[in-house]
Design an enzyme around this catalytic site. Structure first.
Site, mmCIF file in Angstrom:
data_model
loop_
_atom_site.group_PDB
_atom_site.id
_atom_site.type_symbol
_atom_site.label_atom_id
_atom_site.label_comp_id
_atom_site.label_asym_id
_atom_site.label_seq_id
_atom_site.Cartn_x
_atom_site.Cartn_y
_atom_site.Cartn_z
ATOM 1 N N ASP A 1 92.357 39.434 47.736
ATOM 2 C CA ASP A 1 91.373 38.592 48.418
ATOM 3 C C ASP A 1 91.713 38.612 49.910
ATOM 4 O O ASP A 1 92.850 38.335 50.303
ATOM 5 C CB ASP A 1 91.455 37.162 47.856
ATOM 6 C CG ASP A 1 90.312 36.282 48.333
ATOM 7 O OD1 ASP A 1 89.593 35.735 47.490
ATOM 8 O OD2 ASP A 1 90.135 36.131 49.558
ATOM 9 N N ASP B 1 84.793 40.009 49.530
ATOM 10 C CA ASP B 1 86.167 40.131 50.034
ATOM 11 C C ASP B 1 87.211 40.096 48.927
ATOM 12 O O ASP B 1 88.362 39.821 49.189
ATOM 13 C CB ASP B 1 86.452 39.053 51.088
ATOM 14 C CG ASP B 1 86.795 37.709 50.468
ATOM 15 O OD1 ASP B 1 86.280 37.421 49.373
ATOM 16 O OD2 ASP B 1 87.575 36.972 51.076
ATOM 17 N N GLU B 2 86.801 40.369 47.679
ATOM 18 C CA GLU B 2 87.814 40.314 46.634
ATOM 19 C C GLU B 2 87.513 41.239 45.467
ATOM 20 O O GLU B 2 86.357 41.624 45.244
ATOM 21 C CB GLU B 2 87.972 38.882 46.133
ATOM 22 C CG GLU B 2 86.711 38.303 45.535
ATOM 23 C CD GLU B 2 86.903 36.831 45.193
ATOM 24 O OE1 GLU B 2 86.770 36.004 46.114
ATOM 25 O OE2 GLU B 2 87.192 36.539 44.033
HETATM 26 N N1 DCP Z 1 81.576 32.386 52.397
HETATM 27 C C1 DCP Z 1 80.390 31.755 52.752
HETATM 28 N N2 DCP Z 1 80.110 30.478 52.315
HETATM 29 C C2 DCP Z 1 80.998 29.818 51.521
HETATM 30 C C3 DCP Z 1 82.208 30.449 51.143
HETATM 31 C C4 DCP Z 1 82.468 31.740 51.602
HETATM 32 O O1 DCP Z 1 79.581 32.360 53.467
HETATM 33 N N3 DCP Z 1 80.728 28.569 51.111
HETATM 34 C C5 DCP Z 1 81.852 33.743 52.912
HETATM 35 C C6 DCP Z 1 82.704 33.660 54.160
HETATM 36 C C7 DCP Z 1 84.085 34.035 53.712
HETATM 37 C C8 DCP Z 1 83.816 34.979 52.556
HETATM 38 O O2 DCP Z 1 82.596 34.530 51.976
HETATM 39 O O3 DCP Z 1 84.835 34.634 54.758
HETATM 40 C C9 DCP Z 1 84.923 35.002 51.527
HETATM 41 O O4 DCP Z 1 85.056 33.739 50.920
HETATM 42 P P1 DCP Z 1 86.452 33.138 50.502
HETATM 43 O O5 DCP Z 1 86.186 32.013 49.581
HETATM 44 O O6 DCP Z 1 87.367 34.224 50.020
HETATM 45 O O7 DCP Z 1 87.027 32.475 51.849
HETATM 46 P P2 DCP Z 1 87.720 33.110 53.099
HETATM 47 O O8 DCP Z 1 87.991 34.568 52.938
HETATM 48 O O9 DCP Z 1 86.925 32.766 54.311
HETATM 49 O O10 DCP Z 1 89.063 32.297 53.198
HETATM 50 P P3 DCP Z 1 90.428 32.464 52.346
HETATM 51 O O11 DCP Z 1 91.449 32.950 53.316
HETATM 52 O O12 DCP Z 1 90.734 31.080 51.881
HETATM 53 O O13 DCP Z 1 90.163 33.426 51.242
HETATM 54 CA CA CA Z 2 89.047 35.382 51.137
HETATM 55 CA CA CA Z 3 87.107 35.508 48.145
#
Ligand code: DCP
Ligand code: CA
Ligand code: CA
Length: 366
Positions: free
Chosen positions: A9, A109-110
């Site tokens: 991730d 992203d995962e």
């Molecule tokens: N995303 C979004 N709206 C949300 C959650 C996520 O648009 N409510 C998008 C933005 C994030 C991406 O999806 O960058 C990936 O989601 P993740 O839940 O993996 O969160 P992040 O990568 O941002 O943070 P982390 O470092 O906690 O994985």
């Molecule tokens: Ca992420």
């Molecule tokens: Ca993710």
């Protein structure tokens, strides 16, 4: 043989991509936002970097509220450009796919991956592979990610969650029980607030509590299927396999231009190999497409795209070339600077049977 499953991730993905594009952002709180357009600041935060998270901002928060929390903190508010993150994501997925036995992307992203065959169940070998994957993403994309390794999807996912940000958590079969037991059941994939309440009513708070519960006690309250899954997950014995993405939804190629330009012919010529690549992918997988997207990454690294969607699916190299040229022609008139990198994507797939012939395309019936 023990399975070796991984979950990867990317860390604060959209915001990290923005930091890579503009390194001065690293020192500041960053929020990437989806503006709904109703009023100036209506919309939500898509994600935030860790500096912004420390100030109480998180995904899904209204932009107005996030701005209040970041007031006076020199925060950067950035408009989400989905296309840009898709491009980075596809490059990373392609790279990771080459380093693992099976890759199953589960989001932008995962992904889950399987290393059982190539490691013979040896977790030390798997750890080396995971480290290589992390190094490669850091070297090629300057992005950090978090990875978990374990005997099941649930364990691997819990591992990557725990490893955030930037870490690697290896849960060997021997350490699985000790890893899982103290965790709150709410950490298990599939346990939402409602299920958590039900479990709490049964006196089940930790994964360890769950693992030692008699299944008959759960069946009535949660249904047999879900109860069986939860019990297996709590023991690290959920057996869902990693499935390769057999049905691609798009093919794309991006190339770096020999020199920055926005002259459509010049762009088109340098895209010839990329177009051939995409067309070969289409042919070999028996896919027709309905949508072609031209992607231009400008000298300021912003991304501009232009798409065309056909009413009926097509699969023809000439159509692809003509359409790409036409789209870059249009794109070049709306940009205010040169392209540095250009690409194309085809999507909207159907299988090859019901495609439009070249003559129909050139002489459309109106
Ligand atoms: N995303 C979004 N709206 C949300 C959650 C996520 O648009 N409510 C998008 C933005 C994030 C991406 O999806 O960058 C990936 O989601 P993740 O839940 O993996 O969160 P992040 O990568 O941002 O943070 P982390 O470092 O906690 O994985
Ligand atoms: Ca992420
Ligand atoms: Ca993710």
């Amino acid at each position: 043989m023990e399975r070796v499953i991984g979950h990867i991730d990317l860390d604060y993905f959209y915001a990290q991509v923005e930091e890579v594009e503009n390194s001065s952002l690293k020192e500041r709180p960053v929020i990437v936002c989806v503006f709904s357009g109703r009023t100036e600041d209506s919309g939500v935060v898509s994600t935030a970097n860790y500096r912004a998270r420390e100030l109480g901002v998180h995904s899904g928060m209204p932009i107005v509220l996030a701005k209040k929390k970041l007031d006076g903190k020199n925060a950067a508010v950035i408009r989400m450009e989905h296309e840009k993150y898709e491009i980075v994501s596809s490059r990373i997925m392609e790279d990771v796919a080459q380093k693992v036995d099976i890759l199953e992307p589960t989001g932008i992203d995962e992904a889950f991956f399987d290393l059982t065959a190539s490691t013979g169940g040896d977790y030390a070998k798997a750890q080396t592979t995971a480290e290589k994957i992390k190094e490669s993403i850091l070297k090629n994309e300057h992005l950090t990610c978090s990875v978990g390794l374990g005997r099941s999807k649930v364990v691997a996912k819990l591992g990557s969650d725990m490893a955030k940000p930037g870490g690697l958590k290896v849960v060997t079969p021997e350490t699985t029980k000790a890893f899982l037991n103290p965790l709150s059941v709410t950490k298990l994939y599939g346990v939402g607030p409602k299920t958590a309440v039900t479990l709490a009513e049964l006196g089940i708070k930790t994964v360890g509590d769950l693992a030692t519960t008699d299944s008959s006690a759960l069946d009535d309250r949660l249904g047999r299927k879900f109860a069986a899954y939860l019990l297996a997950a709590a023991k690290g014995e959920d057996d869902d396999p990693v499935r390769a993405d057999l049905e691609p939804t798009q093919f794309s190629r991006i190339v770096t231009l020999k020199r920055d330009t926005r002259e459509p012919r010049e762009v088109f010529e340098q895209m010839a190999d990329g177009i051939d690549y995409v067309h070969t992918k289409l042919t070999s997988s028996g896919k027709s497409f309905r949508t072609v997207t031209a992607i231009g990454i400008l000298t300021d690294l912003s991304t501009k795209t232009k798409s065309k969607t056909f009413e009926t699916p097509v699969n023809n190299a000439t159509i692809l070339r003509e359409t790409t040229l036409g789209l870059f022609d249009e794109l070049s008139t709306v940009v205010d600077r040169d392209f540095r990198r250009v690409g194309l994507r085809v999507s909207g797939f159907t299988s090859v049977e019901d495609q439009t012939s070249l003559s129909e395309f050139l002489n459309p019936v109106r």
